[in-house]
Write an enzyme that holds these catalytic residues in place. Structure first.
Site, PDB file in Angstrom:
ATOM      1  N   HIS A 387      55.360  32.077  51.386  1.00 47.83           N
ATOM      2  CA  HIS A 387      54.604  32.999  50.540  1.00 47.83           C
ATOM      3  C   HIS A 387      54.157  34.291  51.211  1.00 47.83           C
ATOM      4  CE1 HIS A 387      52.735  33.892  46.828  1.00 47.83           C
ATOM      5  NE2 HIS A 387      52.458  32.661  46.467  1.00 47.83           N
ATOM      6  N   TYR A 502      40.515  30.554  39.265  1.00 43.73           N
ATOM      7  CA  TYR A 502      41.380  31.628  39.762  1.00 43.73           C
ATOM      8  C   TYR A 502      42.642  31.698  38.927  1.00 43.73           C
ATOM      9  CZ  TYR A 502      44.445  33.986  43.237  1.00 43.73           C
ATOM     10  OH  TYR A 502      45.311  34.833  43.881  1.00 43.73           O
ATOM     11  N   THR A 515      48.559  41.356  44.399  1.00 44.89           N
ATOM     12  CA  THR A 515      47.969  40.665  43.259  1.00 44.89           C
ATOM     13  C   THR A 515      46.498  41.028  43.135  1.00 44.89           C
ATOM     14  OG1 THR A 515      47.358  38.722  44.564  1.00 44.89           O
ATOM     15  CG2 THR A 515      49.520  38.679  43.475  1.00 44.89           C
TER      16      THR A 515
END
Length: 674
Positions: A387, A502, A515
């Site tokens: 990621h 979230y 993001t």
């Protein structure tokens, strides 16, 4: 991890001429579902590519708008609004005082310095560097903590799901994607608000001649909104390299080989020839068949397990590998186009698939590769990706294109034969590693740590079949808002609390955007949840419906703000990062227990719908949390949820299902329980 996020883009792009914004992270599902018009030539002429875009791939990159830094007073206001449902009056009063103190003194100076630095670095965004550093500095294992998975839908032609056949087709389509991207022929990521004007060959022929420094504005004039594609650079030939304290990203675009794993062994063979052309699919099929037929027993010390270790531990062991003379083998692993994992197991169901694709047994994975395509014996396929290098925008585009290409234009078919002249015994190299006693012990310890970690993870799934996107849109409420409300309602029903939640939102409409966070828990969802769960008899059906509508309206506002870079999480994170990088004492605001609590995200949620994706998932981000992967489809809603022992995921899903039943009942004008 940043989550799988995609929302209907007509809720996100403004028709009023205001700056555009996109809400997705895992962004592109709605974009990749859109109708694509490509200018293509004959099939034989483009055998090495997916298509030939009229507009160069990176044509819009230079002129993308910059990610804004919110005004400090707006960040404080939004932060306090998110804290209100989580705190009692006394706690909120203290938090409000500390938040207001950010507008003066050292805290205000941090904001001003952040703005000043941003003005000096117009080539990037204020969040890009700190966000990379956050991921790469994390010392926890990437397994469960960061790497997510997305599984492919089966090929609609069952005979094409045979493991060797599907693996060959996926490798060929993946290389086609890579070659299309690197030749500048991949269609740019653009959302077309008025496709009749902008998604046409005529407009594309015109915009390609607009200078790159102005091209975004040309697209904007016809309501077309290009997205950042900077993360695509790390998609191929890339790996995360463990280092003490902070890892590094490595990319070597010169490499021409694929990494294949089977039974814990690592193999490499070239999928590009010396001229950079795709190796014939029949040869790739022969090489993969050779690997699948290799009778060599599984290694006693499967090296892939080391990539699941604590990052500092792995960094130390990697140095031992290098010192033991394994430099060339590691270089081949790190520089490979991507990793193909060929598993011997057949998937039993969605839960088995989720566990296998999220973590597996750790032995047949190299979790540090930018992405791995995993193929089970029955042809079930998925992507597991590291990621730190990106938020999934590029991965999802890749997955959609590969699925489309393999199903519509497969390179090999059930009647194809592996090339007789492939000479796989010479072309395929099984990598051998020299392991001393310390390295063998390291592998054994990594295996113990891995098994302990994954044994604690439970995954469960739920399907709500009484309605989906179409029904909710007819009722004029946001499908995503209803799903998020059901999670809030479900948690309250199960645990009697409203907790930090979230939902990730891409800021890919901006240059080097990453993001922003949507905070689904609000005073509106708390009020509505209490009314439905605790006191349904006290409110009329009309009152309950209006509460749902209010939640939908507010969630839409949060989504729009986050997509425009107008949340509060990234701003506060960047200020804290700046203070730490300068060695300054953190403002008292950051010591507030409420700040720690709102960043302890018990409900971490991600949504993803795509024609290519069957299932997606990730582990909870905190030990007492849920990892909620979900999709609101046309006629049903699905959830794939994970938890650790402190939470009961099966009961949670029952509570979510009950919440959805109640919400749909009220939207139909009926009382709850009727």
């Amino acid at each position: 991890m940043a989550s799988l996020r995609a929302v209907p883009l007509n809720t996100v792009f403004s028709k009023s001429g205001k700056p555009p914004y996109l809400a997705c992270a895992f962004a592109a599902s709605a974009l990749c579902n859109r109708r694509q018009t490509y200018s293509t030539k004959g099939k034989d002429e483009i055998a090495d590519t997916l298509h030939r875009s009229i507009v160069p791939t990176m044509h819009y990159q230079k002129s993308l708008p910059r990610l804004p830094i919110p005004k400090l007073e707006d960040t404080i206001r939004r932060y306090l609004a998110a804290q209100r449902p989580l705190l009692d009056d006394e706690q909120y009063s203290k938090t409000e005082q500390l938040a207001q103190s950010l507008q003066s003194g050292a805290a205000k100076e941090l904001h001003e310095e952040l703005v000043s630095q941003d003005k000096k670095n117009k080539h990037t965004s204020y969040i890009s560097g700190p966000w990379f550093d956050m991921y790469l500095s994390a010392r926890e294992s990437v397994v469960l903590n960061f790497n997510p998975f997305m599984s492919f839908n089966p090929d609609p032609k069952p005979e094409y799901n045979e493991q060797l056949l599907r693996a060959t087709n996926m490798v060929v389509s993946a290389v086609r994607f890579m070659k299309t991207l690197r030749s500048g022929l991949l269609e740019p990521e653009v959302f077309h608000l008025n496709p009749a004007k902008s998604d046409t060959d005529g407009f594309k022929r015109l915009i390609r001649y607009v200078p790159a420094s102005l091209s975004w504005y040309g697209a904007y004039m016809v309501n077309a909104y290009p997205l950042d594609m900077s993360q695509y650079y790390r998609l191929f030939n890339s790996s995360r390299i463990p280092k003490q304290g902070c890892d590094q990203l490595f990319t070597d675009q010169r490499a021409r080989h694929l990494l294949v794993m089977r039974k814990g062994h690592l193999y490499v063979f070239d999928v590009l020839d010396q001229d950079g052309n795709l190796v014939k699919p029949a040869k790739i099929q022969a090489h993969l068949k050779f690997i699948l037929s290799d009778p060599t027993p599984a290694p006693a010390f499967p090296l892939g397990l080391l990539t699941s270790e604590d990052r500092n531990v792995w960094a130390g062991l990697r140095q031992k590998l290098l010192d033991a003379g394994n430099q060339e083998a590691l270089r081949k692993v790190d520089s490979a186009l991507f990793c193909l994992c060929l598993d011997d197991e057949t998937m039993k169901d969605h839960i088995h698939t989720s566990h296998n694709m999220l973590h597996g047994d750790g032995q047949n994975r190299w979790f540090d590769k930018s992405f791995s395509v995993i193929l089970a014996r029955d042809g079930t396929a998925a992507i597991n990706f590291e990621h730190s290098w990106g938020d999934g925008v590029a991965v999802l585009r890749f997955q959609n294109e590969v699925f489309k290409d393999t199903t519509e234009r497969p390179a090999v078919n059930p009647n194809s034969h592996p090339a007789a002249d492939a000479d796989s015994s010479s072309a395929v190299q099984r990598l051998d590693f020299r392991l001393d006693a310390a390295l063998r012990d390291g592998v054994n310890t990594a295996k113990e740590h891995f098994q302990t970690a994954v044994s604690k993870l439970t995954i469960a799934a739920m399907e709500f079949q009484k309605g989906g996107k179409e029904t909710l849109k007819k009722k004029k409420v946001s499908p995503d808002a209803v799903a998020q409300l059901a999670f809030q309602m479900g948690f309250l029903r199960q645990y009697g609390q409203t907790v930090a939640s979230y939902e990730s939102c891409s800021t890919a409409a901006f240059k080097h955007g990453r993001t922003e966070t949507i905070r689904p828990a609000s005073i509106h969802t708390k009020r509505c949840s209490h009314a439905f769960v605790r006191e349904p008899g006290k409110h009329s059906v009309d009152e309950l419906r209006k509460m749902v509508e209010e939640c939908s309206k507010y969630h839409g506002q949060l989504t729009r703000e986050a997509a425009m870079g107008q949340g509060f999480d990234r701003h506060l994170f960047a200020m804290r990062y700046l203070a730490n990088s300068k060695g300054q004492a953190l403002p008292a605001f950051y010591q507030d227990p409420a700040y720690a609590a709102i960043n302890h995200n018990i409900l971490s949620t991600s949504t993803l719908t795509s024609p290519a994706v069957n299932l997606g998932g990730f582990a909870p981000v905190v030990p007492d949390g849920f990892g909620v992967g979900y999709g609101v489809h046309d006629h049903w809603i699905g959830c794939n949820v994970s938890s650790y022992p402190s939470r009961n995921v099966h009961e949670f899903l029952q509570c979510v299902h009950k919440s959805l039943e109640d919400i749909f009942t009220v939207l139909e004008g009926k009382p709850i329980g009727s």
